[in-house]
Enzyme design. Sequence first.
Site, PDB file in Angstrom:
ATOM      1  N   GLU A 167     -13.924   1.688  -0.093  1.00 54.30           N
ATOM      2  CA  GLU A 167     -13.395   2.248   1.285  1.00 54.30           C
ATOM      3  C   GLU A 167     -13.731   3.751   1.439  1.00 54.30           C
ATOM      4  OE1 GLU A 167      -9.197   0.979   2.758  1.00 54.30           O
ATOM      5  OE2 GLU A 167      -9.057   0.578   0.584  1.00 54.30           O
TER       6      GLU A 167
ATOM      7  N   ASP B  43       0.901  -1.244   0.003  1.00 56.53           N
ATOM      8  CA  ASP B  43       0.069   0.162   0.045  1.00 56.53           C
ATOM      9  C   ASP B  43       0.792   1.099   0.096  1.00 56.53           C
ATOM     10  OD1 ASP B  43      -2.283   1.449   0.286  1.00 56.53           O
ATOM     11  OD2 ASP B  43      -3.041   0.534   2.047  1.00 56.53           O
TER      12      ASP B  43
END
Length: 611
Positions: free
Chosen positions: A433, A378
């Site tokens: 998200e 990430d």
Amino acid sequence: MNWLLTGAMVAGLLIAPAASPATWTVEAPGGGPAATVRLDEHGSPSVSVSRDGATVLDPSPLGLTTEQADLTTGLSLTGRSSRIVVEKYATTAGKRLKRMSVMKESRFRLTRGDSRLDLVVRAARDGVAYRYELPGAGAVVGEASAFAVPGGSTAWLAGHRRDYENPFIRYADVPAAEYQMPALFRAGRDYLLLAESALDGSYTGPRLVHDQSTYKIALWDARVPYTGGLVTPWRVMITGDLATVTESTLVDDLAPGSRIADPSWVRPGKVLWSWLAGGRPVQQSLERQKEFVDYAAQHGWPYVLVDAGWYDDPVTGERAWTDRTAEFTWIPQLVDYGRARGVGVMTWLRFSDFDSPDERVQRFGLLRQWGVKGVKLDFIDSEAQERLRWYDETLRDLADNRLMVNFHGSTVPKGINRTWPHVMTMEGVHGAEKSSNLTTSHLAALPYTRNQIGSMDYTPMAFQRGSRPTSDAHELALSVLFESGLQNLAGSLDAYRARPEAERFLDQVPAIWDETRLLSGTPAEHTVMARRSGDRWFIGAGVSGAARTLQVPAGFLRGRWLVEVTVDGAGGLVRQAHVVRGGPLAVQVAAEGGFAAIACRWRPGLTTCAR
């Protein structure tokens, strides 16, 4: 480097190009779009695209500027060759696993003095593409490439962000701004998708700078050095009717072949992802993670993903991988617990903790030793040449340790799964998200834009989130509408258990496909997609806006089929059984709704497709 004219450059400036314009056509074998390459009276190259006599792309400039020469004008054609490129290959994820591509390729050798630029153009039934090749060493300082989209075209675009996480918006009049690729247009009766293929650390990432009807390529790095020659990424123009564009695999077809000799250890599948079910506290609890493993085992889902927080230092609170991580983590215990129940474990990692060769060798090796199946890397957030080289090196190191990967805060797929089969999915999307600003019109644009070019980690199934824009049936349909080699499903355990029809469908839907078909759709309005796995078809549908009846074409189902359709009912999800034979299937869907369906061959006495 100082901008000095060398003798070769002076000679190049004095050499006159051809006195009159010249054009050459590159046509797809067996029909399809054609690219017309033109060298005007000033020696400036351009390309246009047509299909069945209709213009899809107006003449658009080509060329590169290097520190050694301006290769956008004053060029002469000194050679041309053509060939047919036929390739068969297989992938580990995507719209279909077995592929075959047939393309006509023409190479144009363009020179200016002692400087040379090869323009390579390919045409296939579903689009055209070009790239540049340079000999020797030097540095690119500019790219003239631009796309002159015909005036009056409708556009579906997302503003450029370093992590590609902006929503797609429909425009009739596109404001001047920077946009990301892929970019979708409707030009007359045809659709045109602008994309890129084969981007790696030899070059740098792009964005589209819009001015009037032209979309110019702007490069991430102002200076792109190269040694031993340069082969740029492909500039890709996929075109045809909406089904042709949506089902196209041209971005993958143009990418280099697999660099992994034996990818048999790469196993896509559904992932039970707990982040949206509880955030960091759930990721830091072995007991809570065991609950997710137990659920996955009960339902036959092959993986769970432990997200951010699991290797935060419990003493110092430091959120980074340290020398003490292996001492305090319980991940090996969870791996053993999952192994005993047939469930593999994947882990989230910070990119910054794996940005040096030594860190990757030691830490990926430790994860493999523990038995971790894959990683989610990430916060990469860059397409600079330096970061793209990090991708190249990291992908090699992951493959050496047999770790599948899901990139987040990342670029988007540009043929990467063909070259590196262990890349199962990438984010690069305004996904679930996001707690706000998600719309069904954005979701109804994604199959034709972001997800068109490769696996997309949208993370559907967050039934527990009141802020989502979808009905339950629409959310369930995303498991089919959105393709992802690792389909990270974001529901809480309670939310799944409260929806037995969703559980029933999700237990059957796969994450890899043998065939994909767009049955009907309009970008940002609705999508009905069918995907085949073995002898069963899975159909997903989602709409933006009011309730309506969808007429679902069923002609692709030869013979008599049982179709089990899960839709929104007054008290929750309900399942309806239909026997169809060729004719359309009418399905009533709710506002912002949809449906999820399974189709299997009917036989007397058959009442369900479940196995």
